[in-house]
Design an enzyme around this catalytic site. Structure first.
Site, PDB file in Angstrom:
ATOM      1  N   LEU A   1     -32.595   3.800  20.857  1.00 16.03           N
ATOM      2  CA  LEU A   1     -31.961   3.241  21.921  1.00 16.03           C
ATOM      3  C   LEU A   1     -30.384   3.269  21.601  1.00 16.03           C
ATOM      4  O   LEU A   1     -29.818   3.354  20.547  1.00 16.03           O
ATOM      5  CB  LEU A   1     -32.250   1.565  21.913  1.00 16.03           C
ATOM      6  CG  LEU A   1     -33.786   1.301  21.696  1.00 16.03           C
ATOM      7  CD1 LEU A   1     -34.224  -0.293  22.267  1.00 16.03           C
ATOM      8  CD2 LEU A   1     -34.586   2.022  23.261  1.00 16.03           C
TER       9      LEU A   1
ATOM     10  N   GLY B   1     -36.232   3.797  18.556  1.00 15.07           N
ATOM     11  CA  GLY B   1     -36.640   4.378  19.816  1.00 15.07           C
ATOM     12  C   GLY B   1     -37.021   5.699  20.078  1.00 15.07           C
ATOM     13  O   GLY B   1     -37.825   5.993  20.903  1.00 15.07           O
TER      14      GLY B   1
ATOM     15  N   ASN C   1     -36.957   1.897  11.917  1.00 18.27           N
ATOM     16  CA  ASN C   1     -35.867   1.280  11.185  1.00 18.27           C
ATOM     17  C   ASN C   1     -35.228   0.233  11.495  1.00 18.27           C
ATOM     18  O   ASN C   1     -34.251   0.054  10.974  1.00 18.27           O
ATOM     19  CB  ASN C   1     -35.012   2.708  10.792  1.00 18.27           C
ATOM     20  CG  ASN C   1     -34.096   3.157  11.672  1.00 18.27           C
ATOM     21  OD1 ASN C   1     -34.505   2.919  13.122  1.00 18.27           O
ATOM     22  ND2 ASN C   1     -32.949   3.246  11.682  1.00 18.27           N
ATOM     23  N   GLU C   2     -35.624  -0.504  12.541  1.00 17.13           N
ATOM     24  CA  GLU C   2     -35.042  -1.817  13.035  1.00 17.13           C
ATOM     25  C   GLU C   2     -34.359  -2.651  11.996  1.00 17.13           C
ATOM     26  O   GLU C   2     -33.347  -2.948  12.015  1.00 17.13           O
ATOM     27  CB  GLU C   2     -35.718  -2.369  14.087  1.00 17.13           C
ATOM     28  CG  GLU C   2     -35.795  -1.805  15.587  1.00 17.13           C
ATOM     29  CD  GLU C   2     -36.739  -0.669  15.533  1.00 17.13           C
ATOM     30  OE1 GLU C   2     -37.343  -0.244  14.546  1.00 17.13           O
ATOM     31  OE2 GLU C   2     -37.054  -0.012  16.583  1.00 17.13           O
TER      32      GLU C   2
HETATM   33  C1  LIG Z   1     -37.236 -13.244  18.809  1.00 16.35           C
HETATM   34  C2  LIG Z   1     -37.804 -11.643  18.969  1.00 16.35           C
HETATM   35  C3  LIG Z   1     -37.076 -11.198  19.907  1.00 16.35           C
HETATM   36  C4  LIG Z   1     -37.318  -9.639  19.883  1.00 16.35           C
HETATM   37  C5  LIG Z   1     -36.047  -8.945  19.958  1.00 16.35           C
HETATM   38  C6  LIG Z   1     -36.266  -7.439  19.875  1.00 16.35           C
HETATM   39  C7  LIG Z   1     -34.695  -7.003  19.529  1.00 16.35           C
HETATM   40  C8  LIG Z   1     -34.983  -5.308  18.999  1.00 16.35           C
HETATM   41  C9  LIG Z   1     -33.981  -4.553  19.849  1.00 16.35           C
HETATM   42  C10 LIG Z   1     -34.003  -3.235  19.759  1.00 16.35           C
HETATM   43  C11 LIG Z   1     -34.643  -2.233  19.056  1.00 16.35           C
HETATM   44  C12 LIG Z   1     -34.038  -1.286  18.728  1.00 16.35           C
HETATM   45  C13 LIG Z   1     -34.154  -0.012  18.718  1.00 16.35           C
HETATM   46  C14 LIG Z   1     -33.385   1.235  18.754  1.00 16.35           C
HETATM   47  O1  LIG Z   1     -33.642   2.410  18.706  1.00 16.35           O
HETATM   48  S1  LIG Z   1     -31.874   0.826  17.836  1.00 16.35           S
HETATM   49  C15 LIG Z   1     -31.177   2.456  17.598  1.00 16.35           C
HETATM   50  C16 LIG Z   1     -31.616   2.848  15.948  1.00 16.35           C
HETATM   51  N1  LIG Z   1     -31.115   4.058  15.814  1.00 16.35           N
HETATM   52  C17 LIG Z   1     -30.571   4.620  14.536  1.00 16.35           C
HETATM   53  O2  LIG Z   1     -30.800   3.736  13.693  1.00 16.35           O
HETATM   54  C18 LIG Z   1     -30.098   5.868  14.318  1.00 16.35           C
HETATM   55  C19 LIG Z   1     -28.342   5.989  14.287  1.00 16.35           C
HETATM   56  N2  LIG Z   1     -28.300   7.320  14.178  1.00 16.35           N
HETATM   57  C20 LIG Z   1     -28.371   7.973  13.222  1.00 16.35           C
HETATM   58  O3  LIG Z   1     -28.791   7.747  12.038  1.00 16.35           O
HETATM   59  C21 LIG Z   1     -27.825   9.408  13.283  1.00 16.35           C
HETATM   60  O4  LIG Z   1     -26.877   9.558  14.186  1.00 16.35           O
HETATM   61  C22 LIG Z   1     -28.590  10.544  13.536  1.00 16.35           C
HETATM   62  C23 LIG Z   1     -29.594  10.811  12.359  1.00 16.35           C
HETATM   63  C24 LIG Z   1     -29.626  10.194  14.734  1.00 16.35           C
HETATM   64  C25 LIG Z   1     -27.901  11.850  13.743  1.00 16.35           C
HETATM   65  O5  LIG Z   1     -27.084  12.067  12.726  1.00 16.35           O
HETATM   66  P1  LIG Z   1     -25.782  13.253  12.892  1.00 16.35           P
HETATM   67  O6  LIG Z   1     -26.230  14.538  13.609  1.00 16.35           O
HETATM   68  O7  LIG Z   1     -24.933  13.061  11.442  1.00 16.35           O
HETATM   69  O8  LIG Z   1     -24.699  12.589  14.050  1.00 16.35           O
HETATM   70  P2  LIG Z   1     -23.832  11.193  14.061  1.00 16.35           P
HETATM   71  O9  LIG Z   1     -24.455  10.023  13.030  1.00 16.35           O
HETATM   72  O10 LIG Z   1     -22.543  11.604  13.590  1.00 16.35           O
HETATM   73  O11 LIG Z   1     -23.720  10.744  15.526  1.00 16.35           O
HETATM   74  C26 LIG Z   1     -23.048  11.425  16.534  1.00 16.35           C
HETATM   75  C27 LIG Z   1     -22.428  10.227  17.307  1.00 16.35           C
HETATM   76  O12 LIG Z   1     -23.586   9.604  18.032  1.00 16.35           O
HETATM   77  C28 LIG Z   1     -23.310   8.215  17.821  1.00 16.35           C
HETATM   78  N3  LIG Z   1     -24.684   7.536  17.673  1.00 16.35           N
HETATM   79  C29 LIG Z   1     -25.685   7.764  16.923  1.00 16.35           C
HETATM   80  N4  LIG Z   1     -26.746   7.073  16.985  1.00 16.35           N
HETATM   81  C30 LIG Z   1     -26.476   6.493  18.162  1.00 16.35           C
HETATM   82  C31 LIG Z   1     -27.218   5.543  18.926  1.00 16.35           C
HETATM   83  N5  LIG Z   1     -28.311   4.964  18.568  1.00 16.35           N
HETATM   84  N6  LIG Z   1     -26.667   4.828  20.030  1.00 16.35           N
HETATM   85  C32 LIG Z   1     -25.312   5.029  20.101  1.00 16.35           C
HETATM   86  N7  LIG Z   1     -24.585   5.979  19.659  1.00 16.35           N
HETATM   87  C33 LIG Z   1     -25.118   6.621  18.573  1.00 16.35           C
HETATM   88  C34 LIG Z   1     -22.592   8.098  16.592  1.00 16.35           C
HETATM   89  O13 LIG Z   1     -22.011   6.928  16.457  1.00 16.35           O
HETATM   90  C35 LIG Z   1     -21.681   9.246  16.659  1.00 16.35           C
HETATM   91  O14 LIG Z   1     -20.507   8.531  17.583  1.00 16.35           O
HETATM   92  P3  LIG Z   1     -19.176   9.288  17.527  1.00 16.35           P
HETATM   93  O15 LIG Z   1     -18.706   8.854  16.021  1.00 16.35           O
HETATM   94  O16 LIG Z   1     -18.449   8.578  18.598  1.00 16.35           O
HETATM   95  O17 LIG Z   1     -18.967  10.719  17.632  1.00 16.35           O
END
Ligand SMILES: CCCCCCCC/C=C\C/C=C/C(=O)SCCNC(=O)CCNC(=O)[C@H](O)C(C)(C)COP(=O)(O)OP(=O)(O)OC[C@H]1O[C@@H](n2cnc3c(N)ncnc32)[C@H](O)[C@@H]1OP(=O)(O)O
Length: 292
Positions: A98, A143, A167-168
Site C-alpha cells: 500500500l 500489500g 510485515n505490517e
Molecule cells: C482495530 C483494527 C483496525 C484495522 C486497521 C488495519 C490497518 C492496517 C493498514 C494497512 C495495512 C498496510 C499494508 C501495507 O502494504 S503498508 C506498506 C508496507 N510496505 C513496506 O513496508 C515496504 C516499504 N518499502 C521497502 O521496503 C522498499 O522500498 C522496497 C524493498 C520495496 C524497495 O527498496 P528500494 O529499491 O531500495 O527502494 P527505496 O526503498 O529506495 O524506495 C524508493 C522510493 O519509494 C518510496 N517507497 C517505498 N515503499 C513505499 C510505499 N509502500 N509507499 C510509498 N512510498 C514508498 C521510498 O520512500 C522511496 O521514495 P523517495 O525517497 O522519495 O525516492
C-alpha cells in the site's frame, strides 16, 4: 462503465478514460494499457499477462489501484481470457504494498475512499473466475504480498533480495483480518501467527519452506514457469475449477463482504490516530534516509 461499490471510479479517483490506449495485438486480441497497468494478451492461449508499472516501487496508490480494478473488470468480462499472469514491470520490485502516502496526512474521507479501493482489489483478485498465477519478480512486502496471496499459484524468482511477507507490525500497524485470513488459508494458522506477529519477510528458500510460494525458480525462468503452470491449470474444465475455487474461498470473502463498511470505519479511526500517523511518518522517513 467500471463501478467501485456503486460509484464511478473514473470520476472518484480522477483517472481519465482517455489515459487508456486500446489497440490490437498481433494475434488480433484487443490490447489495452493504462498508464500503470500493462496488459499483454495472448488470445490464442487465453492468457493475459498484467505487468504492474508504477515506478519506482509499484506502491498501490489510489489511482494505480483504480486502474488495476478497471483492467481486471475488463479481463473478467472478456471471454477470450481464462488466465492472468500477474507480474511487475519494475526491476527488482513486485510491489512495495500500500502507498504509505495515501495513509499519511490525509482526511478521513480520503482514508475511507482509499480503503474501499484496497478492499475492492482484494475481492476482485481473490474471487476471480480466472486462473491467476503470480510471477513474483521482486520484493513483495505487505500489500504486495497480499496481491500475490490472492493468486492460485505463486512462482518466486530466486534472489535473496526478493523477500515476501506481511510485515505490517514492523510499521507499527496491524494486518487487517482479511489479510490474516488469506495468509492463514495459505500457510496455516501456526505459521501465520508467527509470521504476522514478527512481521516476517521471507527470502525465497524460506518462503517456499513455509508455503508462502509454490515454486522458486531462477529469475530468467519466471515467465516460462508461470506459462507452464498456467497451461496445467487451464487443462481443468473451467466450470469444475471455478466452482471448486468458489467453494474454497467464499467463506473468507464473505467475511469481509459482510463487514465491509465496519472495516472501513475501523481503518479510518485506526489510521487517523496521532500515534499511528507518527509511526507511519517515521517509517517513511527511514525509507527516504536509507539512501543517504
Ligand atoms: C482495530 C483494527 C483496525 C484495522 C486497521 C488495519 C490497518 C492496517 C493498514 C494497512 C495495512 C498496510 C499494508 C501495507 O502494504 S503498508 C506498506 C508496507 N510496505 C513496506 O513496508 C515496504 C516499504 N518499502 C521497502 O521496503 C522498499 O522500498 C522496497 C524493498 C520495496 C524497495 O527498496 P528500494 O529499491 O531500495 O527502494 P527505496 O526503498 O529506495 O524506495 C524508493 C522510493 O519509494 C518510496 N517507497 C517505498 N515503499 C513505499 C510505499 N509502500 N509507499 C510509498 N512510498 C514508498 C521510498 O520512500 C522511496 O521514495 P523517495 O525517497 O522519495 O525516492
Amino acid at each position: 462503465m467500471a463501478l467501485l461499490a456503486g460509484r464511478t471510479v473514473l470520476l472518484r479517483a480522477g483517472v481519465r478514460l482517455g489515459a487508456e490506449a486500446a489497440t490490437r495485438g498481433g494475434n488480433g486480441a484487443r490490447r489495452f494499457a493504462s498508464h500503470r497497468v500493462l496488459v499483454e494478451p495472448d488470445a490464442a492461449a487465453g492468457i493475459a499477462t498484467i505487468k504492474l508499472k508504477n515506478p519506482p516501487v509499484n506502491s498501490l496508490s489510489l489511482e494505480f489501484l483504480t486502474e488495476l480494478i478497471i483492467c481486471l473488470e475488463k479481463l473478467e468480462n472478456d471471454k477470450t481470457f481464462r488466465g492472468i499472469i500477474l507480474t511487475s514491470d519494475c526491476p527488482g520490485i513486485f510491489s512495495a504494498g500500500l502507498d504509505l502516502r495515501e495513509m499519511c496526512g490525509k482526511n478521513p474521507a480520503h482514508y475511507a475512499e482509499y480503503w474501499r479501493a484496497v478492499q475492492e482489489i482484494w475481492l476482485k483478485l481473490y474471487l476471480s473466475n480466472m486462473v491467476l498465477v503470480a510471477a513474483i519478480n521482486g520484493a513483495s512486502p505487505a500489500g504486495g504480498c497480499l496481491m500475490a496471496l490472492t493468486c492460485d499459484y505463486r512462482v518466486l524468482a530466486d534472489n535473496p533480495r526478493y523477500r515476501i511477507g506481511l510485515n505490517e507490525t514492523l510499521l507499527g500497524i496491524i494486518a487487517p483480518f482479511w489479510f490474516k485470513d488469506n495468509l492463514v488459508n495459505t500457510i496455516g494458522h501456526r505459521a501465520a501467527d508467527r509470521a504476522l506477529q514478527l512481521g516476517l519477510l521471507f527470502p525465497p528458500t524460506e518462503a517456499l519452506q513455509v508455503g508462502m510460494v509454490d515454486q522458486v525458480v531462477p529469475e530468467d525462468q519466471i515467465h516460462s514457469t508461470a506459462l507452464s503452470v498456467m497451461s496445467q491449470w487451464l487443462a481443468i474444465p473451467d466450470h469444475a475449477r471455478q466452482l471448486t475455487k468458489s467453494m474454497m474461498r467464499k467463506a473468507t470473502a464473505d467475511h469481509l463482504i459482510k463487514q465491509r463498511e465496519a472495516d472501513i470505519q475501523n481503518f479510518v479511526s485506526f489510521i487517523s490516530k496521532d500515534s499511528i500517523q507518527k509511526s507511519l511518518q517515521v517509517y517513511l522517513e527511514k525509507l527516504k534516509q536509507k539512501k543517504h
